[in-house]
Each structure stands twice: as C-alpha cells, then as structure tokens.
Design a protein around this motif. Sequence first.
Motif, mmCIF file in Angstrom:
data_model
loop_
_atom_site.group_PDB
_atom_site.id
_atom_site.type_symbol
_atom_site.label_atom_id
_atom_site.label_comp_id
_atom_site.label_asym_id
_atom_site.label_seq_id
_atom_site.Cartn_x
_atom_site.Cartn_y
_atom_site.Cartn_z
ATOM 1 N N GLU A 177 0.853 -1.181 0.000
ATOM 2 C CA GLU A 177 0.000 0.000 0.000
ATOM 3 C C GLU A 177 0.890 1.232 0.000
ATOM 4 O O GLU A 177 1.752 1.390 0.857
ATOM 5 N N MET A 178 0.673 2.090 -0.977
ATOM 6 C CA MET A 178 1.478 3.286 -1.117
ATOM 7 C C MET A 178 0.708 4.504 -0.613
ATOM 8 O O MET A 178 -0.517 4.497 -0.586
ATOM 9 N N PRO A 179 1.383 5.573 -0.166
ATOM 10 C CA PRO A 179 2.836 5.797 -0.308
ATOM 11 C C PRO A 179 3.682 5.267 0.846
ATOM 12 O O PRO A 179 4.906 5.402 0.830
ATOM 13 N N LEU A 180 3.086 4.657 1.860
ATOM 14 C CA LEU A 180 3.859 4.217 3.017
ATOM 15 C C LEU A 180 4.710 2.980 2.740
ATOM 16 O O LEU A 180 5.693 2.733 3.430
ATOM 17 N N GLY A 181 4.345 2.183 1.742
ATOM 18 C CA GLY A 181 5.090 0.972 1.453
ATOM 19 C C GLY A 181 4.796 -0.141 2.438
ATOM 20 O O GLY A 181 5.674 -0.935 2.778
ATOM 21 N N LYS A 182 3.554 -0.217 2.908
ATOM 22 C CA LYS A 182 3.150 -1.265 3.844
ATOM 23 C C LYS A 182 2.852 -2.554 3.098
ATOM 24 O O LYS A 182 2.057 -2.570 2.158
ATOM 25 N N THR A 183 3.485 -3.658 3.499
ATOM 26 C CA THR A 183 3.243 -4.947 2.858
ATOM 27 C C THR A 183 1.999 -5.606 3.431
ATOM 28 O O THR A 183 1.846 -5.725 4.648
ATOM 29 N N VAL A 184 1.115 -6.035 2.532
ATOM 30 C CA VAL A 184 -0.124 -6.715 2.905
ATOM 31 C C VAL A 184 -0.042 -8.161 2.419
ATOM 32 O O VAL A 184 0.288 -8.412 1.259
ATOM 33 N N LEU A 185 -0.352 -9.108 3.289
ATOM 34 C CA LEU A 185 -0.311 -10.538 2.974
ATOM 35 C C LEU A 185 -1.732 -11.044 2.740
ATOM 36 O O LEU A 185 -2.619 -10.817 3.559
ATOM 37 N N VAL A 186 -1.948 -11.726 1.615
ATOM 38 C CA VAL A 186 -3.284 -12.180 1.228
ATOM 39 C C VAL A 186 -3.295 -13.695 1.041
ATOM 40 O O VAL A 186 -2.387 -14.262 0.435
ATOM 41 N N SER A 187 -4.335 -14.338 1.548
ATOM 42 C CA SER A 187 -4.581 -15.752 1.268
ATOM 43 C C SER A 187 -5.361 -15.845 -0.033
ATOM 44 O O SER A 187 -6.494 -15.333 -0.125
ATOM 45 N N LEU A 188 -4.797 -16.488 -1.053
ATOM 46 C CA LEU A 188 -5.472 -16.588 -2.339
ATOM 47 C C LEU A 188 -6.566 -17.648 -2.341
ATOM 48 O O LEU A 188 -7.410 -17.680 -3.234
ATOM 49 N N LYS A 189 -6.555 -18.532 -1.345
ATOM 50 C CA LYS A 189 -7.603 -19.552 -1.264
ATOM 51 C C LYS A 189 -8.970 -18.923 -1.031
ATOM 52 O O LYS A 189 -9.958 -19.320 -1.627
ATOM 53 N N ASP A 190 -9.017 -17.936 -0.124
ATOM 54 C CA ASP A 190 -10.294 -17.295 0.186
ATOM 55 C C ASP A 190 -10.305 -15.799 -0.102
ATOM 56 O O ASP A 190 -11.252 -15.098 0.256
ATOM 57 N N ASN A 191 -9.221 -15.319 -0.755
ATOM 58 C CA ASN A 191 -9.135 -13.911 -1.150
ATOM 59 C C ASN A 191 -9.271 -12.968 0.049
ATOM 60 O O ASN A 191 -9.913 -11.923 -0.026
ATOM 61 N N LYS A 192 -8.644 -13.340 1.170
ATOM 62 C CA LYS A 192 -8.738 -12.534 2.386
ATOM 63 C C LYS A 192 -7.352 -12.124 2.875
ATOM 64 O O LYS A 192 -6.379 -12.852 2.707
ATOM 65 N N ILE A 193 -7.299 -10.954 3.490
ATOM 66 C CA ILE A 193 -6.053 -10.450 4.063
ATOM 67 C C ILE A 193 -5.726 -11.220 5.345
ATOM 68 O O ILE A 193 -6.603 -11.458 6.179
ATOM 69 N N ILE A 194 -4.454 -11.601 5.478
ATOM 70 C CA ILE A 194 -3.988 -12.304 6.665
ATOM 71 C C ILE A 194 -3.313 -11.300 7.598
ATOM 72 O O ILE A 194 -2.450 -10.530 7.175
ATOM 73 N N LYS A 195 -3.709 -11.308 8.850
ATOM 74 C CA LYS A 195 -3.072 -10.428 9.826
ATOM 75 C C LYS A 195 -1.620 -10.843 10.007
ATOM 76 O O LYS A 195 -1.307 -12.022 10.127
ATOM 77 N N SER A 196 -0.728 -9.857 10.055
ATOM 78 C CA SER A 196 0.695 -10.141 10.206
ATOM 79 C C SER A 196 1.312 -9.164 11.187
ATOM 80 O O SER A 196 0.686 -8.183 11.589
#
Length: 324
Positions: A177-196
Amino acid sequence: MKRIFVFVFLLACIHVSAQITKVGDCKVSPDGKMIAFICYMGMQQDIFLYSLQRDTLIQLTHSANLNFDAQYKKSLNWLDDHRILFLSKHNGLVQQYILDILTNTLKTNGSSASHEYWLKYSGVNDEVYYISSRRGSQPAVFRKKMNAEKEMKVSKGNINCILSSISPNGEYLTYKEMPLGKTVLVSLKDNKIIKSKLPAKNTNVLAWAPSSEEFIYTHGTFVDDDVVKIELVLYNIVTQVSETIVKDADYISGCVWAPSKDKYLYTLLKKSYLVDHKSKETKEYDVFGSPKIWLRDEKSILFVQDARAYIFNLSDKSIKRIIN
C-alpha cells in the motif's frame, strides 16, 4: 559448412549482446533450460532468449520500426516451456500479451479498459495477478484465470497499490500500500487479508522459501532527513516471528532462495553472502550486482548489473558472461 554456420551464429550473438545498454526483467523457463530477458538497446525494448544448454543469446522481438509506445515491454512470465506472458502497449493501453517462441506468434490474454501493471503469473493456480485502475479509482490488485475476461479485486479499499510477490505454492500474495510501502499478505484460497506482524511501512518482499511458509523482506528506516538504513528480515507466516539477517545496511541489491534447498543468498554493495537457513553457516563471495535467479542446478545464480548479465558458480566461483 556446419562450422561456418556456428561461427557466423556466434558472431551474431556477440553483436546482439554488445548493442544492449540495459538489462531489465528476466525469468527462467519452467524446465530450467532457457532464460528470457527484456533488454534495452538505447530507447528500444525487446525480448531476448538465452539457452543454457547451447550458450546462445537470440533476439525474439524486433521493435526498432515500432513507435515508442508500442515498444513498451514489462513483467516477464513463463506460462510453459515455449510461451512467454508479458505486458506491452500495442493497442494504446498496457495489456497482457502471449509470445509463442515456437511459432513466433503474438496474441492477447484478454483485455480491459485500463492500463495494467506489475503482472505476475502462478502456474499452480493458472491465474494472473496485476495492478489496474477502474472508474477513476486508485490502482488496485486484481486476479483472473488465464484466457478469461472476468476478474476479481484482491486489495481492499481505495488505496494505491503495487503488486509484490506470489508464493511458490500459489497460496499467498503480497502487495504494498502506497505511499507508506506497507506490505499486505493475502490468502489466495479465500481472497482474504492475513493479519501479520510486519512493519507498518517501507517494506519489500524479496524472496520466498520453497515451503512458502517464510519469506525474506527489507525494511527501511530513516535515521536522518535523507539517510535510510535497511535491514534484511526473515518472516515466518505460521509463527509470525521475524528474524533479522542484516542490520543497518546502506544498500541491499537483492536476495534469492534456492529452489529446493534450505539456503538463500543476499547481496550488499560489493559482496554476496550464502546462508544455510538451518545451521546459519554463512559464506562470503566477492561478487556483486543484483541476484535474480537461482538456477535449477542449485549451484549457479544469475546476476544482473546495468547492461550486464552473468552466471556465478558457487562451487568454483567462476563467472560466465551472458550479456556484455
């Protein structure tokens, strides 16, 4: 006659290589026998193919007669051992194209009403992932099956995004996510964001472990108004535990993980370091550039440095030049 042909062919390969002024994207074929490159010859962009068995470099596309926009090429991906997927701008928009190196034919992979960027392909899922904008919204992450028109949005909200990586097993995707450069992790099995427990900004995923349970990322921290210190970190998705590999580096040019072994290599300004993940044993090498591909023989790594591309052998420390 055969000797004369080989001699002429080698001269042609050398001549083509000498014209290259910058090496861009590169990917190894699924069978491990060929490496595709996007290279610049001045302002001209074209796709080149290197055969590891024959030690030859050939030019697949010839864009010299096209206008500047139509020459655009980015985001190389192999679909199989003879088809290359990439982004180009033949119809005025940046879209997906498939080049068949056996038939020398080019076709589209669907189409959309907007530019598409940061294209990645997962052979496990037979899906493509890319960045695009819809109806004036911020660039978002989308996914769709090959040769399909229907797409699904992956990223959440109206936030400018950059696609980062796909795990080897096709289960996870990361984007920033820009402009901060935050990495987001996603599970493609259920198309949901994984908390990290990743840092909230200035991160970039460089390499995945073959198990797809861990990845290596960089994290930049400003120590002064214009001075950034970088750390290289190993992150475990399952345990959510981070392990610092390198602290306070001025520059990290890249990192690659061995395809089937528990080893990885990272490169700083002028040296590379091979790390055994389990024992933490580290070997130092006087080789630099950006490590791009760990080849299937498990002992060779492709490096790129500006207009040069070469293969470094970890066993005997030899260097084999491919481009320039």
